[in-house]
Design an enzyme around this catalytic site. Structure first.
Site, PDB file in Angstrom:
ATOM      1  N   CYS A   1       0.363   4.555   7.065  1.00 38.32           N
ATOM      2  CA  CYS A   1      -0.291   4.366   8.375  1.00 38.32           C
ATOM      3  C   CYS A   1       0.675   3.572   9.264  1.00 38.32           C
ATOM      4  CB  CYS A   1      -1.597   3.617   8.203  1.00 38.32           C
ATOM      5  SG  CYS A   1      -2.655   4.358   6.929  1.00 38.32           S
TER       6      CYS A   1
ATOM      7  N   ARG B   1     -18.246  -2.746  17.602  1.00 41.89           N
ATOM      8  CA  ARG B   1     -17.545  -3.971  17.191  1.00 41.89           C
ATOM      9  C   ARG B   1     -16.195  -4.106  17.868  1.00 41.89           C
ATOM     10  NH1 ARG B   1     -17.956  -3.513  11.841  1.00 41.89           N
ATOM     11  NH2 ARG B   1     -20.048  -4.293  12.184  1.00 41.89           N
TER      12      ARG B   1
ATOM     13  N   CYS C   1     -19.897  -5.619   3.178  1.00 45.99           N
ATOM     14  CA  CYS C   1     -19.178  -4.412   3.575  1.00 45.99           C
ATOM     15  C   CYS C   1     -17.851  -4.408   2.820  1.00 45.99           C
ATOM     16  CB  CYS C   1     -18.930  -4.473   5.081  1.00 45.99           C
ATOM     17  SG  CYS C   1     -17.882  -3.159   5.718  1.00 45.99           S
TER      18      CYS C   1
ATOM     19  N   CYS D   1     -19.495   2.399   8.518  1.00 52.02           N
ATOM     20  CA  CYS D   1     -18.828   1.649   9.584  1.00 52.02           C
ATOM     21  C   CYS D   1     -17.538   2.423   9.867  1.00 52.02           C
ATOM     22  CB  CYS D   1     -18.544   0.235   9.091  1.00 52.02           C
ATOM     23  SG  CYS D   1     -17.411  -0.676  10.138  1.00 52.02           S
TER      24      CYS D   1
ATOM     25  N   CYS E   1     -16.940  -8.759   5.011  1.00 54.32           N
ATOM     26  CA  CYS E   1     -16.241  -7.514   4.706  1.00 54.32           C
ATOM     27  C   CYS E   1     -15.021  -7.829   3.846  1.00 54.32           C
ATOM     28  CB  CYS E   1     -15.752  -6.836   5.979  1.00 54.32           C
ATOM     29  SG  CYS E   1     -17.018  -6.643   7.213  1.00 54.32           S
TER      30      CYS E   1
ATOM     31  N   CYS F   1       0.834  -1.203   0.000  1.00 55.66           N
ATOM     32  CA  CYS F   1       0.000   0.000   0.000  1.00 55.66           C
ATOM     33  C   CYS F   1       0.873   1.258   0.000  1.00 55.66           C
ATOM     34  CB  CYS F   1      -0.918  -0.002   1.217  1.00 55.66           C
ATOM     35  SG  CYS F   1      -1.998   1.434   1.266  1.00 55.66           S
TER      36      CYS F   1
ATOM     37  N   CYS G   1       0.370  -0.227  10.325  1.00 53.54           N
ATOM     38  CA  CYS G   1      -0.092  -1.205   9.341  1.00 53.54           C
ATOM     39  C   CYS G   1       1.044  -1.985   8.685  1.00 53.54           C
ATOM     40  CB  CYS G   1      -0.906  -0.488   8.269  1.00 53.54           C
ATOM     41  SG  CYS G   1      -1.592  -1.636   7.061  1.00 53.54           S
TER      42      CYS G   1
HETATM   43  S1  SF4 Z   1      -4.267   1.008   6.888  1.00 55.06           S
HETATM   44 FE1  SF4 Z   1      -2.666  -0.082   5.707  1.00 55.06          FE
HETATM   45  S2  SF4 Z   1      -3.745  -0.790   3.876  1.00 55.06           S
HETATM   46 FE2  SF4 Z   1      -5.034   0.817   4.788  1.00 55.06          FE
HETATM   47  S3  SF4 Z   1      -4.406   2.731   3.800  1.00 55.06           S
HETATM   48 FE3  SF4 Z   1      -3.150   2.552   5.654  1.00 55.06          FE
HETATM   49  S4  SF4 Z   1      -1.256   1.502   4.976  1.00 55.06           S
HETATM   50 FE4  SF4 Z   1      -2.804   1.198   3.381  1.00 55.06          FE
END
Ligand code: SF4
Length: 320
Positions: free
Chosen positions: A54, A259, A127, A187, A94, A50, A57
């Site tokens: 974040c 949740r 979802c 959600c 989901c 990605c 993650c």
């Molecule tokens: S949470 Fe992970 S998968 Fe989702 S946008 Fe952020 S880096 Fe990408």
């Protein structure tokens, strides 16, 4: 209707614990007398690589987490997983994709729409969590059969830039606006244990309380520290802080499904029972939660049985 702001949420949060969960229980029973838990299965349909950063993650390409990057799963594989989830008692399916977002012009988006059309024939709530959305992409998802769109706020507006720098808190709100205008249920929740304060958690909840309509479901995740990410060494969340947050969420958003999401494998059975008592009425279910471990389905069925909690039936898509 009274809308909770940060100050009123903080006042609730600071009440003696048993008073707080007693009130949350009363609110829960008033709005959810069936005493049931919704079982949701989450499948990663496109894992890793990605572009976003974040910091919690394992799927971010910014960090070396050892996660194998995958392309979009083929439709038959997704359908087989959805059918298995339904057979195991899941009422919501989901699908999550690790990318920044989609527009209606993307080829991959057409594949997602086709997948949604097929999965929605199985009789479960559908979802998706696909990152940022244009208003038109949101409209097309709704038309294809999506009942709810997941897009978490993660944390407070103030703390957000310390967790993510590749998009903004306002970007999140814009996507939620598109989802609501398209007529999908929202959600939306967050993650605790990122290094934020308890005030940050309540400030995030105050933003959720301002949504109109209110979020249909509020996932509360506890950080699962992932090796290679900047938050790999974060300490676990205190169970009583989690229970307080769940109780305040139940009181402030009485009709939302609250949740108990990531991090449940770090909780004891007794801790989970307390969360259900305080108002949690939905769980992610299945051995794996995107890239993180989750309690096994047998353990979950056994726990719900011991707590005399039923399983929620799916709510079909309401035609607009
Ligand atoms: S949470 Fe992970 S998968 Fe989702 S946008 Fe952020 S880096 Fe990408």
């Amino acid at each position: 209707m009274f809308r909770h702001d940060f100050a009123s949420l903080r006042a609730l949060y600071d009440r003696p614990l048993f008073d707080l969960i007693g009130e949350a229980r009363a609110v829960y029973l008033q709005h959810w007398p069936q005493n049931e838990v919704q079982l949701c299965t989450l499948l990663s349909i496109k894992t890793g690589g990605c572009s976003e950063d974040c910091s919690y993650c394992a799927q971010s390409a910014h960090y070396d987490t050892g996660l194998q990057k995958e392309t979009l799963l083929p439709l038959p594989q997704i359908l087989a997983t959805a059918e298995r989830a339904r057979a195991n008692g899941s009422t919501r399916f989901c699908m999550g994709a690790a990318w920044r977002g989609v527009t209606e012009k993307d080829a991959k988006f057409q594949t997602v729409l086709e997948t949604v059309r097929e999965v929605s024939k199985l009789g479960m709530e559908v979802c998706v969590t696909l990152g940022s959305l244009t208003p038109e992409a949101a409209r097309q998802l709704r038309e294809a059969g999506v009942t709810a769109y997941n897009h978490n706020l993660d944390t407070s507006p103030d703390f957000y830039p310390q967790i993510v720098t590749t998009h903004t808190f306002q970007d999140r709100l814009d996507t939620i606006d598109s989802v609501q205008k398209a007529g999908m249920a929202v959600c939306c929740g967050g993650i605790i244990g990122l290094g934020e304060t308890e005030d940050d958690r309540l400030k995030m909840l105050a933003v959720l309380c301002g949504f109109d309509p209110a979020p249909e479901s509020v996932p509360i995740n506890c950080l699962m520290p992932m090796e290679g990410t900047p938050l790999a060494e974060q300490p676990p969340v205190d169970i009583f802080q989690l229970v307080r947050l769940i109780a305040v969420t139940r009181i402030a958003l009485p009709k939302a499904r609250v949740r108990l999401s990531a991090g449940r494998s770090l909780l004891t059975r007794e801790g989970q029972a307390l969360c259900f008592y305080a108002g949690a009425n939905s769980i992610f279910y299945g051995d794996k939660l995107l890239t993180a471990a989750n309690p096994g389905t047998d353990a979950d069925h056994a726990l719900l049985k011991e707590l005399n909690l039923g399983i929620t039936e799916p709510t079909p898509l309401v035609a607009s």
